[in-house]
Design a protein around this motif. Sequence first.
Motif, PDB file in Angstrom:
ATOM      1  N   MET A 270       1.354  -0.985   0.080  1.00 25.02           N
ATOM      2  CA  MET A 270      -0.110  -0.375  -0.009  1.00 25.02           C
ATOM      3  C   MET A 270       1.411   1.333   0.236  1.00 25.02           C
ATOM      4  O   MET A 270       2.437   1.434   0.522  1.00 25.02           O
ATOM      5  CB  MET A 270      -0.781  -0.380   1.109  1.00 25.02           C
ATOM      6  N   LYS A 271       0.787   2.127  -0.629  1.00 25.88           N
ATOM      7  CA  LYS A 271       1.174   3.908  -1.023  1.00 25.88           C
ATOM      8  C   LYS A 271       0.996   4.544   0.284  1.00 25.88           C
ATOM      9  O   LYS A 271       0.293   4.178   0.888  1.00 25.88           O
ATOM     10  CB  LYS A 271       1.104   4.262  -2.172  1.00 25.88           C
ATOM     11  N   PRO A 272       2.231   5.297   0.713  1.00 27.83           N
ATOM     12  CA  PRO A 272       2.082   5.859   1.878  1.00 27.83           C
ATOM     13  C   PRO A 272       1.216   6.645   1.299  1.00 27.83           C
ATOM     14  O   PRO A 272      -0.027   7.492   2.630  1.00 27.83           O
ATOM     15  CB  PRO A 272       3.064   6.737   1.980  1.00 27.83           C
ATOM     16  N   ARG A 273      -0.206   7.536   0.446  1.00 31.89           N
ATOM     17  CA  ARG A 273      -0.524   8.122   0.161  1.00 31.89           C
ATOM     18  C   ARG A 273      -1.992   7.430   0.659  1.00 31.89           C
ATOM     19  O   ARG A 273      -2.664   8.049   0.704  1.00 31.89           O
ATOM     20  CB  ARG A 273      -0.669   8.623  -1.371  1.00 31.89           C
ATOM     21  N   HIS A 274      -2.160   6.380   0.339  1.00 34.31           N
ATOM     22  CA  HIS A 274      -3.312   5.748   0.401  1.00 34.31           C
ATOM     23  C   HIS A 274      -3.642   5.534   2.239  1.00 34.31           C
ATOM     24  O   HIS A 274      -4.344   4.927   2.226  1.00 34.31           O
ATOM     25  CB  HIS A 274      -3.605   4.390  -0.423  1.00 34.31           C
ATOM     26  N   ARG A 275      -2.373   5.328   2.582  1.00 35.68           N
ATOM     27  CA  ARG A 275      -2.466   4.907   4.136  1.00 35.68           C
ATOM     28  C   ARG A 275      -3.040   6.244   4.551  1.00 35.68           C
ATOM     29  O   ARG A 275      -3.875   6.285   5.510  1.00 35.68           O
ATOM     30  CB  ARG A 275      -0.679   4.602   4.877  1.00 35.68           C
ATOM     31  N   ARG A 276      -2.199   7.150   4.258  1.00 35.41           N
ATOM     32  CA  ARG A 276      -2.284   8.658   4.805  1.00 35.41           C
ATOM     33  C   ARG A 276      -3.837   8.877   4.722  1.00 35.41           C
ATOM     34  O   ARG A 276      -5.019   9.608   5.799  1.00 35.41           O
ATOM     35  CB  ARG A 276      -1.664   9.953   4.166  1.00 35.41           C
ATOM     36  N   PHE A 277      -5.039   8.479   3.029  1.00 29.61           N
ATOM     37  CA  PHE A 277      -6.353   8.802   3.300  1.00 29.61           C
ATOM     38  C   PHE A 277      -6.773   7.682   4.646  1.00 29.61           C
ATOM     39  O   PHE A 277      -7.555   7.831   4.574  1.00 29.61           O
ATOM     40  CB  PHE A 277      -6.671   8.513   1.995  1.00 29.61           C
ATOM     41  N   LEU A 278      -6.378   6.804   3.898  1.00 29.80           N
ATOM     42  CA  LEU A 278      -7.425   5.206   5.416  1.00 29.80           C
ATOM     43  C   LEU A 278      -7.166   6.096   6.833  1.00 29.80           C
ATOM     44  O   LEU A 278      -8.370   6.146   7.078  1.00 29.80           O
ATOM     45  CB  LEU A 278      -6.757   4.185   5.576  1.00 29.80           C
ATOM     46  N   TRP A 279      -6.006   6.651   7.376  1.00 26.41           N
ATOM     47  CA  TRP A 279      -6.463   7.359   8.413  1.00 26.41           C
ATOM     48  C   TRP A 279      -6.960   8.756   8.557  1.00 26.41           C
ATOM     49  O   TRP A 279      -7.860   8.305   9.726  1.00 26.41           O
ATOM     50  CB  TRP A 279      -4.904   7.795   8.571  1.00 26.41           C
ATOM     51  N   ILE A 280      -7.174   9.240   7.425  1.00 28.68           N
ATOM     52  CA  ILE A 280      -7.699  10.826   7.297  1.00 28.68           C
ATOM     53  C   ILE A 280      -8.909   9.998   7.682  1.00 28.68           C
ATOM     54  O   ILE A 280      -9.965  10.404   8.435  1.00 28.68           O
ATOM     55  CB  ILE A 280      -7.746  11.318   6.208  1.00 28.68           C
ATOM     56  N   GLY A 281      -9.603   9.399   7.275  1.00 29.07           N
ATOM     57  CA  GLY A 281     -11.327   8.494   6.390  1.00 29.07           C
ATOM     58  C   GLY A 281     -11.517   7.933   8.286  1.00 29.07           C
ATOM     59  O   GLY A 281     -12.468   7.567   8.380  1.00 29.07           O
ATOM     60  N   GLY A 282     -10.794   7.403   8.869  1.00 31.82           N
ATOM     61  CA  GLY A 282     -11.192   6.279  10.099  1.00 31.82           C
ATOM     62  C   GLY A 282     -10.937   7.848  11.481  1.00 31.82           C
ATOM     63  O   GLY A 282     -12.123   7.541  12.089  1.00 31.82           O
ATOM     64  N   GLY A 283     -10.159   9.090  10.916  1.00 28.27           N
ATOM     65  CA  GLY A 283     -10.050  10.136  12.289  1.00 28.27           C
ATOM     66  C   GLY A 283     -11.553  10.715  12.129  1.00 28.27           C
ATOM     67  O   GLY A 283     -12.113  10.997  12.568  1.00 28.27           O
ATOM     68  N   VAL A 284     -11.756  11.473  11.051  1.00 24.22           N
ATOM     69  CA  VAL A 284     -13.265  11.193  10.135  1.00 24.22           C
ATOM     70  C   VAL A 284     -14.746  10.943  10.846  1.00 24.22           C
ATOM     71  O   VAL A 284     -15.198  11.685  11.701  1.00 24.22           O
ATOM     72  CB  VAL A 284     -13.551  11.905   8.742  1.00 24.22           C
ATOM     73  N   ALA A 285     -14.340   9.376  10.746  1.00 20.26           N
ATOM     74  CA  ALA A 285     -15.380   8.575  11.195  1.00 20.26           C
ATOM     75  C   ALA A 285     -15.961   8.485  12.852  1.00 20.26           C
ATOM     76  O   ALA A 285     -16.843   8.818  13.349  1.00 20.26           O
ATOM     77  CB  ALA A 285     -14.979   6.865  10.873  1.00 20.26           C
ATOM     78  N   VAL A 286     -14.397   8.412  13.465  1.00 24.77           N
ATOM     79  CA  VAL A 286     -14.318   8.458  14.926  1.00 24.77           C
ATOM     80  C   VAL A 286     -15.234   9.656  15.812  1.00 24.77           C
ATOM     81  O   VAL A 286     -15.972   9.961  16.379  1.00 24.77           O
ATOM     82  CB  VAL A 286     -13.395   8.056  15.086  1.00 24.77           C
ATOM     83  N   LEU A 287     -14.381  10.442  14.797  1.00 28.04           N
ATOM     84  CA  LEU A 287     -14.740  11.928  14.494  1.00 28.04           C
ATOM     85  C   LEU A 287     -16.863  12.292  15.261  1.00 28.04           C
ATOM     86  O   LEU A 287     -17.263  12.480  15.777  1.00 28.04           O
ATOM     87  CB  LEU A 287     -14.771  13.426  14.611  1.00 28.04           C
ATOM     88  N   ALA A 288     -17.532  11.214  13.539  1.00 26.66           N
ATOM     89  CA  ALA A 288     -18.379  11.996  13.747  1.00 26.66           C
ATOM     90  C   ALA A 288     -19.202  10.928  14.330  1.00 26.66           C
ATOM     91  O   ALA A 288     -20.092  11.153  15.383  1.00 26.66           O
ATOM     92  CB  ALA A 288     -18.776  11.072  11.768  1.00 26.66           C
ATOM     93  N   ALA A 289     -18.814   9.599  14.793  1.00 24.50           N
ATOM     94  CA  ALA A 289     -19.389   9.180  15.673  1.00 24.50           C
ATOM     95  C   ALA A 289     -19.741   9.769  17.365  1.00 24.50           C
ATOM     96  O   ALA A 289     -20.063   9.268  17.597  1.00 24.50           O
ATOM     97  CB  ALA A 289     -18.502   7.435  16.024  1.00 24.50           C
TER      98      ALA A 289
END
Length: 154
Positions: A1-20
């Motif tokens: 997995m490229k670092p760029r995709h990993r970064r998007f995955l972390w950002i998406g997870g953070g947004v999901a946690v904040l929304a919850a």
Amino acid sequence: MKPRHRRFLWIGGGVAVLAAAAALVLNAFQSNLVFFFTPTQIAANEAPKGRAFRIGGLVEEKSLRREADGLTVHFNVTDTGKTVPVVYKGILPDLFKEGKGVVAQGKLENDGVFHETEVLAKHDENYMPPAAADAVDKAHAAAVAEKAARSLQQ
């Protein structure tokens, strides 16, 4: 997995946690929200049945009566326009008197009686919350106007 995709995955997870977290906070806020209603609004069926809310107004003169158990009290709350019967089981504040302002929290049952769970503290015998004072003033003005209109018709 490229670092760029990993970064998007972390950002998406953070947004999901904040929304919850935001959803949980808003849900807790909504369940603890208590609205204020006047006797006139309750008579117009604007108040929720079976859900806690606050009622404010004046304790109607000569409406206070206690049951034999010494804790259950029946009285009427009025805004000079409409009146709502109230039942409270507990010890009333020392400043609770007929003709004085009161704010009570409880539920309106299907029998049309407000079953109070808490009498909110008053600052002194003349205190009335601004919303309750405004409601009493409006109801009084409406009653005076109605009486004047009736006297003009006669």
